[in-house]
Design an enzyme around this catalytic site. Sequence first.
Site, PDB file in Angstrom:
ATOM      1  N   HIS A 123       0.395  -1.501  -0.408  1.00  0.00           N
ATOM      2  CA  HIS A 123       0.093  -0.274   0.547  1.00  0.00           C
ATOM      3  C   HIS A 123       0.978   1.789  -0.197  1.00  0.00           C
ATOM      4  O   HIS A 123       2.071   1.272   0.467  1.00  0.00           O
ATOM      5  CB  HIS A 123      -0.580  -0.143   1.092  1.00  0.00           C
ATOM      6  CG  HIS A 123      -0.565   0.154   2.202  1.00  0.00           C
ATOM      7  ND1 HIS A 123       0.588  -1.201   2.808  1.00  0.00           N
ATOM      8  CD2 HIS A 123       0.070   1.521   3.432  1.00  0.00           C
ATOM      9  CE1 HIS A 123       0.999  -0.439   4.627  1.00  0.00           C
ATOM     10  NE2 HIS A 123       1.017   0.637   4.556  1.00  0.00           N
ATOM     11  N   ASP A 125       0.500   4.765   1.980  1.00  0.00           N
ATOM     12  CA  ASP A 125      -0.200   5.607   3.688  1.00  0.00           C
ATOM     13  C   ASP A 125      -0.957   6.211   3.050  1.00  0.00           C
ATOM     14  O   ASP A 125      -1.234   7.153   2.160  1.00  0.00           O
ATOM     15  CB  ASP A 125       0.906   5.958   4.416  1.00  0.00           C
ATOM     16  CG  ASP A 125       1.855   5.030   4.506  1.00  0.00           C
ATOM     17  OD1 ASP A 125       0.731   3.852   4.972  1.00  0.00           O
ATOM     18  OD2 ASP A 125       2.611   5.381   5.368  1.00  0.00           O
ATOM     19  N   HIS A 278       4.656   0.131   0.266  1.00  0.00           N
ATOM     20  CA  HIS A 278       5.040  -0.678   0.752  1.00  0.00           C
ATOM     21  C   HIS A 278       4.367  -1.995   1.751  1.00  0.00           C
ATOM     22  O   HIS A 278       3.688  -1.266   2.042  1.00  0.00           O
ATOM     23  CB  HIS A 278       6.087   0.379   2.133  1.00  0.00           C
ATOM     24  CG  HIS A 278       4.907   0.965   2.472  1.00  0.00           C
ATOM     25  ND1 HIS A 278       4.387   2.797   2.477  1.00  0.00           N
ATOM     26  CD2 HIS A 278       4.062   1.138   3.949  1.00  0.00           C
ATOM     27  CE1 HIS A 278       3.549   2.692   3.009  1.00  0.00           C
ATOM     28  NE2 HIS A 278       4.023   1.506   4.492  1.00  0.00           N
ATOM     29  N   ARG A 293       5.415   6.154  14.463  1.00  0.00           N
ATOM     30  CA  ARG A 293       4.868   5.958  12.698  1.00  0.00           C
ATOM     31  C   ARG A 293       4.895   7.774  12.844  1.00  0.00           C
ATOM     32  O   ARG A 293       3.684   7.650  13.399  1.00  0.00           O
ATOM     33  CB  ARG A 293       4.593   5.294  11.757  1.00  0.00           C
ATOM     34  CG  ARG A 293       4.151   5.913  10.227  1.00  0.00           C
ATOM     35  CD  ARG A 293       3.411   4.201   9.829  1.00  0.00           C
ATOM     36  NE  ARG A 293       2.060   5.516   9.412  1.00  0.00           N
ATOM     37  CZ  ARG A 293       1.117   4.946   8.940  1.00  0.00           C
ATOM     38  NH1 ARG A 293       1.275   3.630   8.141  1.00  0.00           N
ATOM     39  NH2 ARG A 293       0.064   5.240   8.717  1.00  0.00           N
TER      40      ARG A 293
HETATM   41  C1  SIN Z   1       3.755   0.550   7.386  1.00  0.00           C
HETATM   42  O1  SIN Z   1       3.055  -0.279   6.827  1.00  0.00           O
HETATM   43  O2  SIN Z   1       3.069   2.307   8.023  1.00  0.00           O
HETATM   44  C2  SIN Z   1       4.218  -0.084   8.675  1.00  0.00           C
HETATM   45  C3  SIN Z   1       5.514  -0.926   8.353  1.00  0.00           C
HETATM   46  C4  SIN Z   1       6.001  -1.860   8.834  1.00  0.00           C
HETATM   47  O3  SIN Z   1       5.935  -1.752  10.064  1.00  0.00           O
HETATM   48  O4  SIN Z   1       7.721  -2.267   8.135  1.00  0.00           O
END
Ligand code: SIN
Length: 302
Positions: A123, A125, A278, A293
């Site tokens: 996805h 974000d 990602h 995050r």
């Molecule tokens: C995310 O999708 O923001 C998390 C990615 C991760 O935990 O590696």
Amino acid sequence: MTTAFAPNAASDTGHAHQAQSIEIRAFDAPVGAEVLGLDLGQPLNDDDFRRIHRAHLDHHVLVFRDQRITPDQQIAFSRRFGPLQIHVLHQFQLKGYPEVLIVSNILENGQPIGLGDAGHYWHSDLSYKEKPSLGSLLHAQELPSEGGDTLFANMHLAYDKLPAHLRAAVEGRSAEHTYLAKYAELQKRSPWRPNLSAEQIAQVKPVVHPIVRTHPETGRKALFVGEHFTTRVIGLPEDESKQLLDELFAHSVRPEHLYRHQWAEHDMVFWDNRSLMHLAAGTPDHLRRKLYRTTIEGDVPF
Ligand code: SIN
């Protein structure tokens, strides 16, 4: 194309801060660079900020090593790039810091302390918002001894390398993005996922974005669909829409488009959601992983 955009370029205090001796080393990968010699806990002067901003546009993923910084400092650095977005799952905010989402598989007294399966599907974000995220910053707090990698796919490259039939199929088309697309499925694998309140559901109404977006700062085109939130191609029958999306998803994550980040203690990773998708590659259940995050608001895609 040089950038005409200088988000919050003035330093936060307005004072001239000393330059730091920054070195930027590109990875031998389709995206990513390591930034050395920079302490994100110190206010950046405007020249340093411009270098980081430029490197972010050029490399799409920046890895800042050994950042021993506080949530306040992470928030302050993130805000240099734009306003921060608050995740709809307020249950997983860091106490006292609504801008910080805890990404963690840790259960305390049987309760999750963070969003344990964030990134389980590819996805970008907050692609389910009218204004999806410009970029996200993830700061390692506690890392497992194995696993826990994060993969990034270069969606400019995915667009540039689209086979002719897919390029023709996506031309001028848009797709729907929905936060709820995989929510029930994720709840089955992760029963700790909270049920959403009516207020939370109202915050994540489906949106429509172009399948090929133009990066607002570099002018480069990128594919903008991902298996987590993109549900259908507008104007196509369901079977054709599904087939097209499946082909785009598979093409986007071909190995030659990917960088795999193996986390080191205190890494801060800052990526561009307008250029990348990602995926969290997964952590063995018996090992603990915790990251903080922050997510920066971007533009309406065009
Ligand atoms: C995310 O999708 O923001 C998390 C990615 C991760 O935990 O590696």
